[in-house]
Write an enzyme that holds these catalytic residues in place. Structure first.
Site, PDB file in Angstrom:
ATOM      1  NE  ARG A  10       0.622 -11.553  -0.166  1.00 15.07           N
ATOM      2  CZ  ARG A  10       0.898 -11.229  -1.068  1.00 15.07           C
ATOM      3  NH1 ARG A  10       0.563  -9.841  -1.016  1.00 15.07           N
ATOM      4  NH2 ARG A  10      -0.688 -11.451  -1.586  1.00 15.07           N
ATOM      5  N   PRO A  40       0.833  -1.210  -0.054  1.00 14.27           N
ATOM      6  CG  PRO A  40      -0.723  -2.019   1.864  1.00 14.27           C
ATOM      7  CD  PRO A  40       0.134  -1.926   0.858  1.00 14.27           C
ATOM      8  CD  GLU A  41       3.105   2.872  -3.871  1.00 17.33           C
ATOM      9  OE1 GLU A  41       2.496   4.048  -5.192  1.00 17.33           O
ATOM     10  OE2 GLU A  41       3.103   2.196  -4.858  1.00 17.33           O
ATOM     11  CG  HIS A  76      -5.445 -14.147   7.869  1.00 17.31           C
ATOM     12  ND1 HIS A  76      -4.167 -15.038   7.501  1.00 17.31           N
ATOM     13  CD2 HIS A  76      -6.294 -14.931   6.479  1.00 17.31           C
ATOM     14  CE1 HIS A  76      -4.393 -15.937   6.517  1.00 17.31           C
ATOM     15  NE2 HIS A  76      -4.983 -15.807   6.186  1.00 17.31           N
TER      16      HIS A  76
END
Length: 295
Positions: free
Chosen positions: A117, A2-3, A98
């Site tokens: 992740r 993400p930016e 998660h």
């Protein structure tokens, strides 16, 4: 990863959801999520339990919850990594394989940091002299920061011999611009990513920065770019700016400006996308570029 537009979308969602909230207790479900906390899980949960959330702030790709006065102030800093998400639940018990950290709020809701992740992280930290948390103090201001100085940043970029894309990704002179929006900004400015800052000059660097702010503003209106289903806003929705991208992810497709086929090239450990006609390599790199294309 993400930016700025994606992280700002998350910040806005959290700001609305956590307005006037208080963290009752915290639970760490995966130690890797707080791996940067010097005192580990026990310190992390002890520092934020009972703390009010005064605001949700951001600089570049970093988020933080302002945890209120006392003890010189604390911040819960978050970096989303590749797949970090914040989700809100009306339940006090959240079942989610998660989920890495859960914040139980005083009103009975739960704020969940989930990260499939596990590259993202949370850290409770104190503030530096400039008013940002210590882990964020080294990061340059981003183009949407009220105190961002585009002229000053352009001068610094123009004084460097490094390639402009490398400078944009460094996050020290200007932050928030990652691989996607660097490619898009450089295409809009018709600049090759390897062009040194000094070769662009102050005016050329300023033009790239202007394009970066413009494209990220457009992406923010669209909720960001969701190439990966793991990027979602706090409400679980994906951004839809991907359909408006001009070069990133469009290798082999025609340039929307000149019709030449977009190329995808290796750039450090990433990919770089450009139009070979609109963004020719700088003079000192043209021999290398020709050899790379031929291979």
């Amino acid at each position: 990863m993400p930016e700025l537009p994606e992280v700002e979308t998350v910040r806005r969602g959290l700001a609305a959801a956590l307005d006037a909230a208080t963290i009752r207790t915290a639970r760490v479900r995966h130690r890797r999520a707080v791996r940067r906390q010097p005192g580990g899980t026990k310190e992390f949960t002890g520092l934020i339990s009972g703390r009010p959330i005064r605001a949700v702030r951001r600089r570049g790709k970093y988020l933080w919850l302002d945890l209120g006065p006392g003890d010189a102030g604390l911040a819960l800093v978050a970096h989303l990594g590749m797949s970090g998400q914040f989700r809100m639940s009306d339940k006090t018990r959240v079942v989610d394989r998660h989920a890495r950290v859960t914040l139980s709020l005083a009103d009975g809701r739960t704020c969940v940091f989930r990260d499939q992740r596990t590259f993202g992280w949370l850290l409770v930290a104190r503030y530096a002299a400039d008013g940002t948390p210590v882990p964020v103090a080294h990061v340059g201001r981003d183009p949407f920061d009220p105190r961002y100085d585009p002229a000053g940043v352009a001068q610094r970029l123009a004084g460097s011999a490094s390639g402009i894309k490398r400078l944009l990704l460094a996050q020290t002179m200007v932050s928030g611009i990652g691989n996607i929006y660097a490619d898009e900004s450089l295409w809009r400015a018709s600049v090759h990513p390897d062009t040194p800052g000094y070769a662009l000059g102050v005016a050329g660097c300023a033009a790239v920065l202007d394009q970066a702010r413009e494209v990220m503003g457009e992406a923010l209106e669209a909720g960001g770019t969701s190439f990966d289903p793991l990027y979602v806003a706090v409400n679980g929705e994906s951004g839809w700016f991907a359909r408006s991208l001009d070069v990133y992810g469009r290798a082999g497709q025609p340039c929307r400006r000149c019709g030449a086929a977009i190329v995808r090239e290796r750039f450090t450990n990433r990919s770089s996308h450009r139009c070979p006609a609109c963004q020719p390599p700088p003079l000192e790199a043209r021999g290398r570029d020709t050899a790379r294309t031929a291979s």
